[in-house]
Scaffold this motif. Structure first.
Motif, short mmCIF file in Angstrom:
data_model
loop_
_atom_site.label_atom_id
_atom_site.label_comp_id
_atom_site.label_asym_id
_atom_site.label_seq_id
_atom_site.Cartn_x
_atom_site.Cartn_y
_atom_site.Cartn_z
N GLU A 122 0.84 -1.20 0.00
CA GLU A 122 0.00 0.00 0.00
C GLU A 122 0.88 1.25 0.00
O GLU A 122 1.70 1.42 0.90
CB GLU A 122 -0.90 -0.01 1.24
N SER A 162 0.49 4.35 0.81
CA SER A 162 0.44 5.20 2.01
C SER A 162 1.24 4.61 3.17
O SER A 162 1.66 5.33 4.07
CB SER A 162 -1.01 5.43 2.44
N ARG A 163 1.49 3.31 3.15
CA ARG A 163 2.25 2.67 4.22
C ARG A 163 3.73 2.60 3.92
O ARG A 163 4.54 2.34 4.80
CB ARG A 163 1.71 1.27 4.48
#
Length: 134
Positions: free
Chosen positions: A87, A89-90
């Motif tokens: 992901e 955003s991670r």
């Protein structure tokens, strides 16, 4: 942070971000030349062979597909590649990739490519000179 001082179309920055996200090359594609043959996705003219089996040339289409193409196996490979993705955003920090180019058209093209790759928050583009004169 990864910086490309003369980024052009941002290929290196996009590839670096996709690598960090574990996104397999070509995963954005909707089809692949070995799945179905036509003039648009197989630009090299098929080679004429004396052998009917064409076993020496597995890349040559027969019946509009590569001879050894296995659609079920390919779907498994695609699913494994999708599951390996991380992901954004991670993994990616905001503006963790910086691209620079002096040519305004190159910067605009780079921004378009970055946007198409879904990396607009992670890849920042600027129009400046990379090596100012003293």
């Amino acid at each position: 942070m990864i910086v490309d001082p003369m980024c052009g179309s941002a290929t290196l920055l996009i590839e670096a971000a996709l690598l960090k996200l574990r996104i397999a090359p070509g995963l954005f594609r909707t089809s692949y030349p070995f799945e179905e043959y036509d003039e648009t996705n197989f630009p090299i003219a098929p080679i004429q062979h004396a052998s009917a089996s064409c076993r020496a040339y597995p890349h040559t289409p027969r019946n509009n597909r590569w001879m050894d193409y296995d659609s079920a196996a390919w779907e498994v490979v695609l699913e494994q590649a999708r599951e390996a993705e991380l992901e954004p955003s991670r993994v990616l920090e905001e503006n963790s990739f910086l691209g620079n180019d002096l040519h305004p058209a190159a910067v605009e093209l780079a921004r378009e490519n970055v946007s198409r790759a879904g990396l607009s928050t992670s890849v920042h583009m600027e129009r400046t000179i990379c090596c100012p004169r003293k």
